[in-house]
Design a protein around this motif. Structure first.
Motif, mmCIF file in Angstrom:
data_model
loop_
_atom_site.group_PDB
_atom_site.id
_atom_site.type_symbol
_atom_site.label_atom_id
_atom_site.label_comp_id
_atom_site.label_asym_id
_atom_site.label_seq_id
_atom_site.Cartn_x
_atom_site.Cartn_y
_atom_site.Cartn_z
ATOM 1 N N ASP A 64 0.083 2.576 3.553
ATOM 2 C CA ASP A 64 -1.171 2.234 4.239
ATOM 3 C C ASP A 64 -0.894 2.146 5.742
ATOM 4 O OD1 ASP A 64 -3.644 1.298 5.041
ATOM 5 O OD2 ASP A 64 -3.285 -0.759 4.346
ATOM 6 N N PRO A 65 -0.749 3.278 6.411
ATOM 7 C CA PRO A 65 -0.348 3.250 7.818
ATOM 8 C C PRO A 65 -1.318 2.518 8.728
ATOM 9 C CG PRO A 65 -1.057 5.452 7.164
ATOM 10 C CD PRO A 65 -0.927 4.651 5.915
ATOM 11 N N GLN A 66 -2.616 2.659 8.470
ATOM 12 C CA GLN A 66 -3.581 1.984 9.333
ATOM 13 C C GLN A 66 -3.502 0.463 9.154
ATOM 14 O OE1 GLN A 66 -7.492 3.661 9.789
ATOM 15 N NE2 GLN A 66 -6.815 5.668 9.075
ATOM 16 N N ALA B 191 0.263 -2.238 -0.564
ATOM 17 C CA ALA B 191 -0.010 -2.667 0.802
ATOM 18 C C ALA B 191 -0.159 -4.185 0.913
ATOM 19 C CB ALA B 191 -1.263 -1.974 1.330
ATOM 20 N N GLY B 192 -0.838 -4.797 -0.037
ATOM 21 C CA GLY B 192 -1.038 -6.232 0.005
ATOM 22 C C GLY B 192 0.271 -6.991 -0.104
ATOM 23 N N GLN B 193 1.143 -6.539 -0.983
ATOM 24 C CA GLN B 193 2.431 -7.201 -1.142
ATOM 25 C C GLN B 193 3.299 -7.028 0.110
ATOM 26 O OE1 GLN B 193 3.302 -4.995 -4.753
ATOM 27 N NE2 GLN B 193 3.296 -6.902 -5.958
ATOM 28 N N LEU B 194 3.233 -5.840 0.715
ATOM 29 C CA LEU B 194 3.999 -5.588 1.935
ATOM 30 C C LEU B 194 3.519 -6.482 3.071
ATOM 31 C CD1 LEU B 194 4.211 -1.714 1.662
ATOM 32 C CD2 LEU B 194 6.161 -3.286 1.587
ATOM 33 N N GLU B 195 2.217 -6.695 3.140
ATOM 34 C CA GLU B 195 1.685 -7.578 4.179
ATOM 35 C C GLU B 195 2.204 -9.000 3.986
ATOM 36 O OE1 GLU B 195 -2.572 -8.978 6.169
ATOM 37 O OE2 GLU B 195 -2.535 -7.509 4.536
ATOM 38 N N ALA B 196 2.261 -9.441 2.736
ATOM 39 C CA ALA B 196 2.775 -10.786 2.458
ATOM 40 C C ALA B 196 4.247 -10.895 2.843
ATOM 41 C CB ALA B 196 2.579 -11.118 0.980
ATOM 42 N N GLU B 197 5.006 -9.836 2.585
ATOM 43 C CA GLU B 197 6.421 -9.849 2.949
ATOM 44 C C GLU B 197 6.597 -9.804 4.465
ATOM 45 O OE1 GLU B 197 9.295 -10.112 1.055
ATOM 46 O OE2 GLU B 197 7.889 -10.659 -0.540
ATOM 47 N N ILE C 290 6.278 2.988 12.027
ATOM 48 C CA ILE C 290 5.063 3.255 11.245
ATOM 49 C C ILE C 290 4.573 4.672 11.505
ATOM 50 C CG2 ILE C 290 2.659 2.588 10.866
ATOM 51 C CD1 ILE C 290 3.517 -0.271 11.809
ATOM 52 N N LEU C 291 4.517 5.044 12.783
ATOM 53 C CA LEU C 291 4.002 6.361 13.135
ATOM 54 C C LEU C 291 4.882 7.471 12.573
ATOM 55 C CD1 LEU C 291 1.741 7.745 14.741
ATOM 56 C CD2 LEU C 291 3.281 7.786 16.714
#
Length: 456
Positions: free
Chosen positions: A124-126, A91-97, A146-147
């Motif tokens: 991490d859908p939320q 999730a953290g890496q996806l947020e950075a991307e 996402i949903l």
């Protein structure tokens, strides 16, 4: 022309981003649906691992950097590269991307966004939804992804979050009391469709806890999934509904059943009450036309005149035109329909691109009137390879003033891209354009849009 990236992405994302594999997220509630989802995901993971192992020799040197991937030749190679890149991220890496997306050109941003948020929706859908809330207007485009991704692997928790946070989805037209873009779908429908793939009974039970438009969308989605596998079971569920919900359900069943077994679907449709029969038949014929438009056209003759018959004519004309535009055009010309303009658009679009000479010859054989006007306008709008001056000359033969002005205006605009001085001279001296149309074109304010089919 549809963007090829969008088409490819849409295909990849059916069922929740395909190859993006991750464990469930959300609360720790357990249910048969969740267990089934986990089994499906484990099977996906095994296939993915096997596929990766078999191709490691070919992809061992594949770029693992976003910029390198997007500079690879071939759109499919880029999508595959992005899938591989995102599938190994947490999730953290996806947020950075995700923070890098705004730096990309629009087409690349769309492709990367759908794939990234499809993966993030399973991991991490939320967290993905929280990030979407920081994206402003762009967040509305990724929330459905996402949903759907969340619901494809953990529908129970996706449904719980959806119900507890209605305003979050209402902001994008999704949520209790709201419909999707254009009013056609809702988040409830997205969740129900994915849930029904895993556990249709549980999805149906959840749909019945909803109200208003969300309930209708969810029930329609569940019944549609049921109809794809067991139409008779779907019919039994639809029989418990009433009013518009039942009418929509019967239409959904007819569409799916008509594609699978038209004869069986027709027999069932003929048993329905008269007030819902024609709508269901139109839906079945729409599906049937994709495989046998000639046979579907013969069935239209047995339908009474009205909106449903008009819709069926339009829905048959398109698939038929892709196989035999001349025959489809001749058939449309023989139909008594209030919406002949909608039907002939479906024919002239593909015909103008595959055999413009034949299409123009057919137009010339028509008498003046609505059919010829719309056929001419659609031909000109679709045939982008034509000389603008030839298009203008043809457009001048359109009898309806509004259609003529719009079509000439569009042709003039194309001409201005090639020779603005000559196009401007034509506008100033034209006797076919109204003064208002001339003013709009010379002021570069466009020429007006075209109408489209009314919603059912």
């Amino acid at each position: 022309m549809k963007n090829t990236a969008t088409i490819g992405i849409a295909a990849l994302l059916v069922g929740g981003a395909g190859g993006f594999l991750a464990g469930k997220a959300g609360s720790s509630d357990s249910s048969s649906a969740s267990n089934k989802a986990e089994e499906v995901m484990n099977a996906k993971s095994q296939r993915s691992s096997s596929s990766s192992a078999s191709s490691s020799g070919e992809s061992g040197k594949r770029a693992r950097n976003l910029d390198q991937i997007l500079n690879e030749p071939g759109q499919l190679a880029r999508m595959q590269g992005l899938m591989e890149l995102y599938s190994g991220m947490d999730a953290g890496q996806l947020e950075a991307e995700a923070a890098k997306l705004d730096q990309l050109p629009m087409a690349q941003r769309m492709m990367a966004s759908f794939l990234l948020f499809g993966r993030w929706g399973e991991v991490d859908p939320q967290g993905a939804l929280a990030f979407a809330n920081t994206m402003g207007f762009g967040g509305a485009f990724v929330r459905p992804t996402i949903l759907q991704s969340w619901a494809s692997s953990d529908p129970e928790n996706a449904a719980k979050y959806f119900s507890e946070n209605p305003r979050e989805f209402a902001q994008m037209g999704f949520g209790p009391g709201g419909g999707g873009p254009g009013g056609g779908d809702s988040g409830a429908g997205t969740i129900a469709a994915e849930w029904a793939k895993l556990d249709p009974e549980a999805a149906l039970a959840w749909a019945n806890t909803l109200s208003g438009r969300d309930k209708g969308a969810a029930l329609n989605a569940v019944i549609g999934e049921m109809a794809s596998k067991d139409p008779n079971k779907a019919v039994a569920v639809a029989a418990t509904l009433s009013g518009d919900e039942q009418t929509r359900a019967y239409s959904e069943i007819a569409e799916k059943w008509g594609l699978k077994d038209f004869a069986a679907a027709e027999a069932w449709i003929n048993s329905l009450p008269a007030d819902v029969r024609d709508r269901a038949m139109a839906s079945a014929l729409e599906s049937f036309a994709s495989t046998d438009p000639v046979a579907a056209a013969a069935k239209v003759a047995m339908m009474p005149a009205g909106e449903d018959r008009d819709d069926a004519i339009e829905d048959i004309a398109g698939p038929w035109a892709r196989k035999d535009p001349a025959a489809a055009a001749a058939w449309v010309a023989q139909q008594q329909t209030e919406d002949v303009d909608d039907a002939i658009r479906q024919v002239m679009g593909p015909w103008a691109n595959t055999d413009p000479a034949a299409a123009q010859t057919w137009i010339a054989s028509l008498p003046q009137g609505e059919l010829r006007d719309e056929a001419t306008a659609t031909f000109i709008w679709s045939n982008r390879s034509a000389d603008p001056q030839d298009s203008i000359q043809l457009a001048e033969s359109i009898s309806d003033e509004g259609t003529r002005n719009r079509t000439i205006g569009m042709s003039v605009w194309r001409w201005m891209q090639e020779d603005r001085e000559a196009a401007t001279s034509y506008v100033q001296s034209s006797t076919s354009l109204s003064d208002e149309a001339k003013e709009r074109l010379l002021d570069n304010r466009g020429w007006g849009g075209r109408g489209g089919r009314r919603g059912r």
